[in-house]
Design a protein around this motif. Structure first.
Motif, short mmCIF file in Angstrom:
data_model
loop_
_atom_site.label_atom_id
_atom_site.label_comp_id
_atom_site.label_asym_id
_atom_site.label_seq_id
_atom_site.Cartn_x
_atom_site.Cartn_y
_atom_site.Cartn_z
N UNK A 1 -17.20 29.93 6.63
CA UNK A 1 -15.77 29.67 6.74
C UNK A 1 -15.26 29.10 5.41
N UNK A 2 -13.97 29.26 5.12
CA UNK A 2 -13.43 28.79 3.83
C UNK A 2 -13.75 27.34 3.52
N UNK A 3 -13.67 26.46 4.53
CA UNK A 3 -13.91 25.04 4.29
C UNK A 3 -15.36 24.73 3.94
N UNK A 4 -16.25 25.70 4.13
CA UNK A 4 -17.66 25.52 3.79
C UNK A 4 -18.00 26.14 2.43
N UNK A 5 -17.00 26.67 1.76
CA UNK A 5 -17.22 27.31 0.47
C UNK A 5 -16.69 26.43 -0.66
N UNK A 6 -17.34 26.50 -1.82
CA UNK A 6 -16.85 25.80 -3.00
C UNK A 6 -15.59 26.49 -3.51
N UNK A 7 -14.91 25.85 -4.46
CA UNK A 7 -13.71 26.45 -5.04
C UNK A 7 -14.00 27.80 -5.69
N UNK A 8 -15.10 27.87 -6.43
CA UNK A 8 -15.46 29.12 -7.06
C UNK A 8 -15.79 30.20 -6.05
N UNK A 9 -16.47 29.82 -4.96
CA UNK A 9 -16.79 30.79 -3.91
C UNK A 9 -15.53 31.26 -3.20
N UNK A 10 -14.58 30.35 -2.97
CA UNK A 10 -13.33 30.74 -2.33
C UNK A 10 -12.57 31.73 -3.21
#
Length: 241
Positions: free
Chosen positions: A142-151
């Motif tokens: 889910x987006x909240x589990x991703x880093x900024x770069x991953x998002x």
């Protein structure tokens, strides 16, 4: 023939108290197929307005915009929407991911409105593009589990999932730190180079602009091309002071 051609393009808006504001004035721009150009300028210089016109999200109030040699001024709203969806991908500073949806679901979202074939293959297509941007192990995150770069990589994959001919990037590294931003740009440039995609980057970051084939400056709505190497020279100078 240029993929994109603007001739004398202007954008004027009426002010509430009377009078008008010229956001763009007499813009001339030609971008070849597969080329990467960058437009730099301060906040409020008209960069996003220019990108919106190129991406058929807005119309100029003067001048002419040719897409693959065809004028866009007389297109109906429906035809414009179809052409925009078939031609352009958009990457923004803010990732604009759907909360509560996995990376795969976010990337597959544009295919919900595609052809029947795109719709049926949407999850497989989304997973393949996520693997291309290095997120093969994060398909169900889910987006909240991703880093900024991953998002941002998810957002990049979403912009590429319909294989656009032109990718428009508005401050694509603005919400990232320097190292993460450079890594995202590496991925972006590799993908568009592989696909022969035309890339137009809007940025205030000179180090990002220096990566493009050509650079332009937008100042008070007036666009001018910078001499070859000038942005790279200025960036190098800043890094040594």
């Amino acid at each position: 023939m240029s993929a994109l051609s603007l001739r004398g393009v202007g954008r004027r808006v009426a002010l509430p108290g009377g009078g008008h504001l010229d956001i763009l004035t007499g813009v001339d721009l030609d971008v070849a197929s597969g080329e990467h150009v960058a437009v730099v300028g301060r906040s409020g210089s008209g960069k996003s307005t220019l990108l919106n016109i190129v991406g058929l999200l807005d119309r100029p109030t003067s001048g002419q915009y040719l897409l693959d040699g065809r004028p866009t001024a007389e297109l109906s709203a429906r035809r414009t929407a179809r052409l925009r969806g078939a031609t352009f991908g958009f990457v923004f500073q803010q990732f604009n991911l759907l909360p509560g949806r996995t990376a795969t679901e976010n990337v597959a979202a544009p295919l919900l409105y595609g052809s029947p074939g795109e719709f049926l293959a949407r999850r497989a297509t989304a997973r393949a593009v996520l693997e291309r941007v290095g997120l093969g192990e994060r398909l169900d995150a889910l987006p909240e589990k991703l880093s900024g770069g991953e998002q941002q990589r998810v957002a990049l994959a979403r912009s590429l999932v319909r294989r656009p001919r032109v990718l428009l990037a508005d401050e694509p590294t603005g919400a990232l730190d320097v190292d993460t931003g450079a890594a995202v740009m590496d991925v972006l440039e590799e993908l568009v180079r592989e696909d022969g995609t035309t890339l137009v980057t809007i940025t205030h970051d000179l180090s990002v602009a220096a990566r493009a084939d050509r650079q332009f400056r937008l100042d008070h709505g007036v666009l001018s091309e910078l001499r070859p190497g000038s942005v790279a020279d200025l960036t190098a100078h800043r890094e040594t002071v």
